[in-house]
Design a protein around this motif. Sequence first.
Motif, PDB file in Angstrom:
ATOM      1  N   SER A 221      -4.810   4.459  -9.158  1.00 53.04           N
ATOM      2  CA  SER A 221      -6.699   3.156  -9.355  1.00 53.04           C
ATOM      3  C   SER A 221      -6.179   2.513 -10.451  1.00 53.04           C
ATOM      4  N   HIS A 222      -6.933   1.466  -9.647  1.00 50.50           N
ATOM      5  CA  HIS A 222      -6.096  -0.136 -10.600  1.00 50.50           C
ATOM      6  C   HIS A 222      -6.740  -0.166 -12.097  1.00 50.50           C
ATOM      7  N   ASN A 223      -5.830  -0.706 -12.774  1.00 46.29           N
ATOM      8  CA  ASN A 223      -5.837  -0.653 -14.471  1.00 46.29           C
ATOM      9  C   ASN A 223      -6.097   0.528 -15.014  1.00 46.29           C
TER      10      ASN A 223
ATOM     11  N   ALA B 274      -1.690  -1.375  -5.980  1.00 51.31           N
ATOM     12  CA  ALA B 274      -2.571  -1.197  -7.254  1.00 51.31           C
ATOM     13  C   ALA B 274      -1.553  -1.747  -8.709  1.00 51.31           C
ATOM     14  N   ALA B 275      -1.874  -2.407  -9.426  1.00 49.37           N
ATOM     15  CA  ALA B 275      -1.737  -3.102 -10.641  1.00 49.37           C
ATOM     16  C   ALA B 275      -1.581  -1.929 -11.961  1.00 49.37           C
TER      17      ALA B 275
ATOM     18  N   PHE C 214      -0.541  -5.558  -7.688  1.00 50.96           N
ATOM     19  CA  PHE C 214       0.285  -6.696  -7.848  1.00 50.96           C
ATOM     20  C   PHE C 214       1.226  -6.819  -6.327  1.00 50.96           C
ATOM     21  N   VAL C 215       2.261  -7.879  -6.141  1.00 53.45           N
ATOM     22  CA  VAL C 215       2.760  -8.437  -5.578  1.00 53.45           C
ATOM     23  C   VAL C 215       4.205  -8.029  -5.687  1.00 53.45           C
ATOM     24  N   PHE C 216       5.025  -7.191  -4.310  1.00 54.48           N
ATOM     25  CA  PHE C 216       5.898  -7.335  -4.979  1.00 54.48           C
ATOM     26  C   PHE C 216       7.257  -8.399  -3.910  1.00 54.48           C
TER      27      PHE C 216
END
Length: 272
Positions: A185-187, A226-227, A263-265
């Motif tokens: 899940s996000h955050n 997901a962050a 997130f973007v890597f």
Amino acid sequence: MPPIDSFIRWAGGKTWFISYLDQLLSNLKIEHYHEPFLGSGAVFFSLLHSKRSYLSDANKQLVNAYIQVRDRPDEVIGTLLRFHNTEEDYYFVRDTLSEENTVENAARFIFLNQTSFNGIFRVNKEGKYNVPYGFRTNWLYDTDRILRASRKLQNTRIVAGDFEINKYRIKTHDLVFLDPPYTVSHNTNGFIAYNQKLFSLEDQYRLNRFIDYIRRKDAYYILTNAAHEKIAEIFEKGDRRLELCRQSLIGGKNALRQTITEFVFTNIPEGV
């Protein structure tokens, strides 16, 4: 071809990300493009690339829709126009959707995608598509969008399979865009049980090893995920990590929008 809109709706699609993409790519020279979690293909359709692209997804019905739109768009449109946006037609078409690689199934898939609830793709334990009717009463399909997509899809290789299926086609200066199903899940610290079946935590580690391969080939990657602290731990390589916010509508038309961080890597150098 110039950027166009996708002909597919997709829960978790990356239309929101396109505005950030120009900043990442700017003057980057790309040889070939790879997108192994295709979904709506929003990023693919937004790019001004001219060389060969390699597109894939584990969803066989989705892949068949792309292939038939690429190769036989007029037949897809002709079949699609036979369906009516009614609850009765929706459930009839839903009951006849299969994994056969045919124009008929491509049209069924597109019709269900456009008239279903929130553009979700979900199957039951028997593997049958089971998303309810969406009551999109103002829907009228833009058939020109299929024709534009067909032109954009020329010179692409489209296959169904695991995200590594085109692995050995990745060459120096290629770009690989990775948008896997989110396992967490996000955050939050919670895992999503449904997505754990589609794309497990072990799959995330396997994707991490796939990125190592991309880097060894001196190719570029962009990963959205997901962050979440576990995701940060898995994919930390000393490359760039961005945190981007987007709006998400959860629970249908009358639900409230909430802000989601992702997130973007990427190994694309800043300022390229």
